[in-house]
Motif scaffolding. Structure first.
Motif, PDB file in Angstrom:
ATOM      1  N   ARG A 191       0.313  -1.161  -0.001  1.00 36.21           N
ATOM      2  CA  ARG A 191      -0.097  -0.177  -0.348  1.00 36.21           C
ATOM      3  C   ARG A 191       1.268   0.894  -0.174  1.00 36.21           C
ATOM      4  O   ARG A 191       2.199   1.330   0.483  1.00 36.21           O
ATOM      5  CB  ARG A 191      -0.924   0.234   1.110  1.00 36.21           C
ATOM      6  CG  ARG A 191      -1.887  -1.026   1.533  1.00 36.21           C
ATOM      7  CD  ARG A 191      -2.830  -1.030   2.576  1.00 36.21           C
ATOM      8  NE  ARG A 191      -3.396  -1.768   3.025  1.00 36.21           N
ATOM      9  CZ  ARG A 191      -4.199  -2.581   3.949  1.00 36.21           C
ATOM     10  NH1 ARG A 191      -4.196  -1.281   4.933  1.00 36.21           N
ATOM     11  NH2 ARG A 191      -4.745  -3.705   4.157  1.00 36.21           N
ATOM     12  N   ARG A 192       0.170   2.193  -0.435  1.00 35.04           N
ATOM     13  CA  ARG A 192       0.973   3.594  -0.460  1.00 35.04           C
ATOM     14  C   ARG A 192       0.225   4.051   1.283  1.00 35.04           C
ATOM     15  O   ARG A 192      -0.143   3.264   2.277  1.00 35.04           O
ATOM     16  CB  ARG A 192       0.134   4.616  -1.170  1.00 35.04           C
ATOM     17  CG  ARG A 192       0.268   4.384  -2.856  1.00 35.04           C
ATOM     18  CD  ARG A 192      -0.827   5.156  -2.934  1.00 35.04           C
ATOM     19  NE  ARG A 192      -1.172   5.087  -4.960  1.00 35.04           N
ATOM     20  CZ  ARG A 192       0.417   5.334  -6.221  1.00 35.04           C
ATOM     21  NH1 ARG A 192       1.246   5.973  -5.604  1.00 35.04           N
ATOM     22  NH2 ARG A 192       0.255   4.837  -6.915  1.00 35.04           N
ATOM     23  N   ARG A 193       1.580   5.541   1.342  1.00 37.41           N
ATOM     24  CA  ARG A 193       1.531   5.977   2.758  1.00 37.41           C
ATOM     25  C   ARG A 193       0.107   6.262   3.288  1.00 37.41           C
ATOM     26  O   ARG A 193      -0.402   6.044   4.141  1.00 37.41           O
ATOM     27  CB  ARG A 193       2.207   6.843   2.936  1.00 37.41           C
ATOM     28  CG  ARG A 193       3.676   6.663   2.735  1.00 37.41           C
ATOM     29  CD  ARG A 193       4.391   7.986   2.842  1.00 37.41           C
ATOM     30  NE  ARG A 193       5.648   7.798   2.943  1.00 37.41           N
ATOM     31  CZ  ARG A 193       6.955   8.464   2.638  1.00 37.41           C
ATOM     32  NH1 ARG A 193       6.855   9.863   3.263  1.00 37.41           N
ATOM     33  NH2 ARG A 193       7.993   8.048   2.847  1.00 37.41           N
ATOM     34  N   TYR A 198      -1.189  -0.056  -4.222  1.00 35.87           N
ATOM     35  CA  TYR A 198      -0.430   0.448  -5.729  1.00 35.87           C
ATOM     36  C   TYR A 198      -1.638  -0.386  -7.182  1.00 35.87           C
ATOM     37  O   TYR A 198      -1.907  -1.447  -7.026  1.00 35.87           O
ATOM     38  CB  TYR A 198       0.882  -0.356  -5.195  1.00 35.87           C
ATOM     39  CG  TYR A 198       1.180   0.541  -5.036  1.00 35.87           C
ATOM     40  CD1 TYR A 198       2.005   2.311  -5.010  1.00 35.87           C
ATOM     41  CD2 TYR A 198       1.611  -0.042  -3.545  1.00 35.87           C
ATOM     42  CE1 TYR A 198       2.695   2.418  -3.576  1.00 35.87           C
ATOM     43  CE2 TYR A 198       2.512  -0.040  -2.705  1.00 35.87           C
ATOM     44  CZ  TYR A 198       2.676   2.239  -2.896  1.00 35.87           C
ATOM     45  OH  TYR A 198       4.349   2.196  -1.788  1.00 35.87           O
ATOM     46  N   TYR A 202       1.952   0.589 -11.665  1.00 41.67           N
ATOM     47  CA  TYR A 202       2.866   2.021 -10.235  1.00 41.67           C
ATOM     48  C   TYR A 202       4.529   0.375  -9.978  1.00 41.67           C
ATOM     49  O   TYR A 202       5.562   1.216  -9.744  1.00 41.67           O
ATOM     50  CB  TYR A 202       2.312   2.289  -9.219  1.00 41.67           C
ATOM     51  CG  TYR A 202       3.237   2.882  -8.674  1.00 41.67           C
ATOM     52  CD1 TYR A 202       3.523   4.579  -8.118  1.00 41.67           C
ATOM     53  CD2 TYR A 202       3.784   1.814  -7.098  1.00 41.67           C
ATOM     54  CE1 TYR A 202       4.833   4.456  -7.870  1.00 41.67           C
ATOM     55  CE2 TYR A 202       4.672   2.900  -6.264  1.00 41.67           C
ATOM     56  CZ  TYR A 202       5.322   4.010  -6.751  1.00 41.67           C
ATOM     57  OH  TYR A 202       5.757   4.994  -5.568  1.00 41.67           O
ATOM     58  N   GLN A 206       8.010   1.365 -11.417  1.00 38.70           N
ATOM     59  CA  GLN A 206       9.234   1.504 -10.795  1.00 38.70           C
ATOM     60  C   GLN A 206      10.032   0.565 -10.798  1.00 38.70           C
ATOM     61  O   GLN A 206      10.973   0.797 -10.225  1.00 38.70           O
ATOM     62  CB  GLN A 206       8.425   0.787  -8.669  1.00 38.70           C
ATOM     63  CG  GLN A 206       7.842   2.558  -8.821  1.00 38.70           C
ATOM     64  CD  GLN A 206       8.344   3.851  -8.347  1.00 38.70           C
ATOM     65  OE1 GLN A 206       8.927   4.119  -7.329  1.00 38.70           O
ATOM     66  NE2 GLN A 206       8.134   4.080  -9.307  1.00 38.70           N
TER      67      GLN A 206
END
Length: 299
Positions: A191-193, A198, A202, A206
């Motif tokens: 997960r994102r912050r 995601y 993405y 990355q």
């Protein structure tokens, strides 16, 4: 321009419980077609769709994808009687040549993994691709409840693959150890912050940026290729590899076997060396053969 048939079709896809990405991509393609036509989709004629298809300046595989979306839409419209004839029925589906796998070499994989350890999530994504054969879309959807860990330390992961097809893959103990820091929460483990999961794009982006920063022209998907080719190198049955990769068509998996024809290359060369020896023996044998006796019959 707003076309209510697109909204109806997307609602139908959701009712069928298809993958969210399928609905997103279908809507996007239909909206682009609508912009090209300049009139409601249900008013399109075969000649309109043929001109649209010829106007596409993308790869053959993309033409096939776009055409598949359009054909599926009009087949549905015909089925629900929004139109009386299918204008997309005659669209040509380009033949796509099978591309050979391009696995990342072991030395490059080692470099990529060592240098990715500063970013734990990226490191885990690469491990899941290289050692479990997962796609980016499958990695992004992993939830804590999908992984069952055994006493031995290894685990079994239920993978939600393409088209909603599920399969179970083995996760080595060493990979489970690396995953443990993200297994403390329910729902998606990556997960994102802000807590949002995601997107597959993405993850791919990355991984590609990390590899390119090392001067390596590979992608996250080539780590999946590495998994498949190494499995074939180790002598795994091709149908087992097919199941692990989630391929619907066995022919797709056999490409990895074909790629690994190099395994037998040395043995075939060794076998060929025997030809010269065999030929020499035959020549010697002919030289030692005694001459035939003259004909002594009375003339």
């Amino acid at each position: 321009m707003i076309d209510t048939s697109i909204t109806q079709h997307v609602a139908y896809l959701r009712l069928r419980n298809l993958q969210p990405n399928t609905a997103i991509h279908r809507r996007g393609q239909l909206e682009r077609l609508l912009a090209y036509l300049g009139k409601p989709l249900l008013q399109a004629q075969p000649v309109d769709l043929e001109k649209w298809q010829r106007s596409l300046s993308v790869s053959a595989s993309s033409v096939m994808t776009y055409t598949s979306h359009v054909r599926a839409f009009y087949a549905w419209a015909l089925e629900v009687e929004l139109i009386s004839a299918d204008p997309a029925r005659g669209l040509v589906m380009p033949k796509i040549k099978k591309r050979m796998p391009r696995p990342i070499p072991e030395e490059d994989l080692r470099t990529a993994l060592i240098t990715a350890q500063h970013n734990h999530q990226l490191y885990c994504w690469m491990l899941l691709a290289a050692f479990c054969g997962l796609r980016a879309s499958e990695i992004a959807k992993i939830s804590r409840g999908d992984l069952r860990i055994e006493k031995s330390g290894g685990g079994y992961l239920t993978v939600n693959g393409k088209g909603g097809h599920q399969r179970v893959v083995r996760v080595p103990r060493e990979v489970v150890v690396e995953l443990r820091p993200v297994l403390h929460q329910s729902g998606p483990i990556f997960r994102r912050r802000n807590g949002d999961p995601y997107s597959p794009n993405y993850l791919s982006q990355q991984a590609s940026e990390h590899l390119q920063s090392l001067g390596l022209s590979y992608t996250l998907h080539t780590l999946r290729h590495r998994f498949a080719t190494v499995m074939c190198d180790m002598g795994a049955d091709v149908r087992d590899v097919q199941q692990l990769l989630g391929h619907q068509d066995l022919a797709t998996t056999t490409l990895y076997v074909a790629h690994n024809a190099r395994r037998a290359g040395a043995a075939v060369d060794k076998l060929g060396e025997g030809l010269a020896a065999m030929s020499r023996r035959q020549i010697v044998a002919r030289k030692k053969r005694p001459p035939s006796s003259p004909d002594t019959t009375d003339k």
